[in-house]
Design a protein around this motif. Structure first.
Motif, PDB file in Angstrom:
ATOM      1  N   ALA A 158       0.816  -1.069   0.028  1.00 18.80           N
ATOM      2  CA  ALA A 158       0.152   0.035   0.068  1.00 18.80           C
ATOM      3  C   ALA A 158       0.792   1.097  -0.143  1.00 18.80           C
ATOM      4  N   ASN A 159       2.347   1.173   0.373  1.00 13.79           N
ATOM      5  CA  ASN A 159       2.977   2.461   0.419  1.00 13.79           C
ATOM      6  C   ASN A 159       3.837   2.546  -0.613  1.00 13.79           C
ATOM      7  N   GLY A 160       3.446   1.639  -1.815  1.00 11.29           N
ATOM      8  CA  GLY A 160       4.222   1.813  -3.086  1.00 11.29           C
ATOM      9  C   GLY A 160       5.038   0.545  -3.611  1.00 11.29           C
ATOM     10  N   ASN A 161       5.597  -0.102  -2.875  1.00 12.90           N
ATOM     11  CA  ASN A 161       6.535  -1.407  -3.000  1.00 12.90           C
ATOM     12  C   ASN A 161       5.625  -2.616  -3.360  1.00 12.90           C
ATOM     13  N   GLN A 162       6.086  -3.072  -4.729  1.00  8.34           N
ATOM     14  CA  GLN A 162       5.432  -4.212  -5.090  1.00  8.34           C
ATOM     15  C   GLN A 162       6.324  -5.510  -5.240  1.00  8.34           C
ATOM     16  N   ASN A 163       7.681  -5.130  -5.076  1.00 12.79           N
ATOM     17  CA  ASN A 163       8.530  -6.159  -5.079  1.00 12.79           C
ATOM     18  C   ASN A 163       8.677  -6.940  -3.507  1.00 12.79           C
ATOM     19  N   VAL A 164       7.990  -7.596  -3.295  1.00 12.25           N
ATOM     20  CA  VAL A 164       7.699  -8.327  -2.037  1.00 12.25           C
ATOM     21  C   VAL A 164       7.472  -9.706  -2.023  1.00 12.25           C
ATOM     22  N   MET A 165       8.400 -10.488  -1.110  1.00  9.12           N
ATOM     23  CA  MET A 165       8.293 -11.932  -1.172  1.00  9.12           C
ATOM     24  C   MET A 165       7.758 -12.299   0.073  1.00  9.12           C
ATOM     25  N   LEU A 166       7.097 -13.360   0.244  1.00  8.74           N
ATOM     26  CA  LEU A 166       6.623 -13.969   1.505  1.00  8.74           C
ATOM     27  C   LEU A 166       7.405 -15.014   2.079  1.00  8.74           C
ATOM     28  N   CYS A 167       7.470 -15.089   3.267  1.00  2.41           N
ATOM     29  CA  CYS A 167       8.708 -16.262   3.688  1.00  2.41           C
ATOM     30  C   CYS A 167       7.682 -16.878   4.949  1.00  2.41           C
ATOM     31  N   GLU A 168       7.585 -18.229   4.928  1.00  3.05           N
ATOM     32  CA  GLU A 168       7.096 -18.784   5.863  1.00  3.05           C
ATOM     33  C   GLU A 168       8.210 -19.644   6.749  1.00  3.05           C
ATOM     34  N   ARG A 169       8.296 -19.379   7.871  1.00  2.00           N
ATOM     35  CA  ARG A 169       9.662 -19.976   8.821  1.00  2.00           C
ATOM     36  C   ARG A 169       9.333 -20.631   9.885  1.00  2.00           C
ATOM     37  N   GLY A 170       8.037 -20.849  10.042  1.00  5.89           N
ATOM     38  CA  GLY A 170       7.507 -21.749  11.234  1.00  5.89           C
ATOM     39  C   GLY A 170       6.824 -20.980  12.189  1.00  5.89           C
ATOM     40  N   ILE A 171       5.867 -21.529  12.748  1.00  3.69           N
ATOM     41  CA  ILE A 171       5.054 -20.981  13.849  1.00  3.69           C
ATOM     42  C   ILE A 171       5.130 -21.686  15.316  1.00  3.69           C
ATOM     43  N   ASP A 183       4.807 -24.509   8.715  1.00  2.00           N
ATOM     44  CA  ASP A 183       3.220 -24.637   8.515  1.00  2.00           C
ATOM     45  C   ASP A 183       3.090 -24.451   6.885  1.00  2.00           C
ATOM     46  N   LEU A 184       3.339 -25.726   6.429  1.00  4.05           N
ATOM     47  CA  LEU A 184       3.145 -25.784   4.875  1.00  4.05           C
ATOM     48  C   LEU A 184       1.684 -25.455   4.518  1.00  4.05           C
ATOM     49  N   CYS A 185       0.660 -25.918   5.377  1.00  2.00           N
ATOM     50  CA  CYS A 185      -0.776 -25.780   5.180  1.00  2.00           C
ATOM     51  C   CYS A 185      -0.870 -24.276   4.843  1.00  2.00           C
ATOM     52  N   GLY A 186      -0.526 -23.304   5.787  1.00  2.00           N
ATOM     53  CA  GLY A 186      -0.437 -22.053   5.562  1.00  2.00           C
ATOM     54  C   GLY A 186       0.088 -21.524   4.537  1.00  2.00           C
ATOM     55  N   ALA A 187       1.480 -22.133   4.010  1.00  2.00           N
ATOM     56  CA  ALA A 187       2.278 -21.612   2.974  1.00  2.00           C
ATOM     57  C   ALA A 187       1.185 -21.883   1.890  1.00  2.00           C
ATOM     58  N   ALA A 188       0.671 -23.249   1.751  1.00  5.90           N
ATOM     59  CA  ALA A 188      -0.207 -23.291   0.443  1.00  5.90           C
ATOM     60  C   ALA A 188      -1.407 -22.236   0.510  1.00  5.90           C
ATOM     61  N   VAL A 189      -2.007 -21.796   1.457  1.00  2.20           N
ATOM     62  CA  VAL A 189      -2.928 -20.954   1.236  1.00  2.20           C
ATOM     63  C   VAL A 189      -2.403 -19.594   1.050  1.00  2.20           C
ATOM     64  N   MET A 190      -1.270 -19.148   1.335  1.00  2.00           N
ATOM     65  CA  MET A 190      -0.593 -17.898   0.953  1.00  2.00           C
ATOM     66  C   MET A 190      -0.415 -18.060  -0.597  1.00  2.00           C
TER      67      MET A 190
END
Ligand code: PEP
Ligand code: MN
Length: 270
Positions: A158-171, A183-190
């Motif tokens: 929302a502040n203008g940067n679209q070059n963003v990567m998500l990262c699952e590292r455990g919950i 959480d590969l279930c959560g990663a699949a949803v993402m």
């Protein structure tokens, strides 16, 4: 929502240079030690990883330690070693911002700003990264639901940067036999509901080098967009996240196996 798949196309490609692009045809292998500890440790690790063909080198200089009396990182001196890695080996650099006091220093040095799990709710880092020209990797907080995580990530978009990567590292869950629960279930949803690249981090989830390889192989088969893995030239002497660091030899072997698995999904390592 900018992260929503319905908004402007299906997948955010991130192109760093002619050798390294994140797309549906590529699989990025980010690697390096948890922390930049000394010039020698950084240059030795980077040399081996560059030889292997790694394009994105990781190392934290401002470490957000749980214990305030623990070593806090090499700070600005470490950033100079990372600059040297870029010059000497032509690698791209990812390093974390731990609070807004070090934001400007980290942002000016790195190619990818890393926002760590503990910093997920730091709005100054999210908004600062949103206004930056650099790419950003935001880790999921270990207590954040997928929805809460994506709401925070949206601050950057929302502040203008679209070059963003998500990262699952455990919950954090009731299970304590590994450091966190991957959480590969959560990663699949993402992956299902956003158009952002997904990088998986088996190192922090496992917390133990014995399990990192298995989780990394599962992640490669999962068809995410890349892995970020902690590798140290001498894990026995690591000052931070020692138990989960792979040796260079272990990482080389893993790299080969990942490369075979991802080729089945029509991808190549970058
Ligand atoms: C790190 O990448 O070394 C780190 C501190 O990770 P996380 O934010 O996932 O704990
Ligand atoms: Mn770490």
């Amino acid at each position: 929502m900018l992260s929503d798949k319905k908004h402007e196309g299906d997948f955010v490609n991130i192109s760093f240079n002619s050798k390294c692009e994140i797309s549906k045809d590529t699989f990025v292998m980010m690697a390096g030690p948890c922390a930049a500890e000394s010039r020698d440790q950084i240059m030795r690790t980077a040399e081996s990883l560059a030889e292997l063909g790694i394009h994105i080198f990781r190392a934290g200089c401002f470490k957000p330690r749980t214990d305030p009396y623990a070593w806090q990182g090499s700070g600005e001196e470490g950033l100079k070693w990372l600059d040297e890695v870029r010059t000497q080996y032509g690698m791209l650099i990812i390093s974390e911002v731990s609070n807004f006091m070090n934001f400007a220093a980290v942002e000016s040095c790195v190619d990818i700003i890393q926002i760590g799990a503990k910093a997920l709710y730091d709005h100054s880092l999210l908004i600062g990264s949103g206004k930056s020209q650099k790419s950003v990797l935001v880790k999921r907080g270990f207590g954040a639901t997928v929805n809460e995580y994506l709401r925070m990530v949206e601050y950057i978009l929302a502040n203008g940067n679209q070059n963003v990567m998500l990262c699952e590292r455990g919950i954090r869950t009731f299970e304590t036999s590994t450091r966190f629960t991957y959480d590969l279930c959560g990663a699949a949803v993402m992956q299902d509901i956003t158009k952002l690249p997904l990088i998986l981090d088996p190192s922090h989830a496992a917390g133990n080098s014995k399990f990192v390889v298995k989780l990394a192989l599962a992640s490669a088969a999962f068809d995410c967009d890349g892995l970020i893995i902690e590798v140290h030239c001498n894990p026995d002497e690591a000052l931070c996240d020692k138990a989960q660091a792979l040796t260079i030899a272990e990482y080389k072997e893993l790299y080969k196996r990942v490369s075979e698995i991802i080729s089945l999904n029509g991808r190549r390592i970058v």
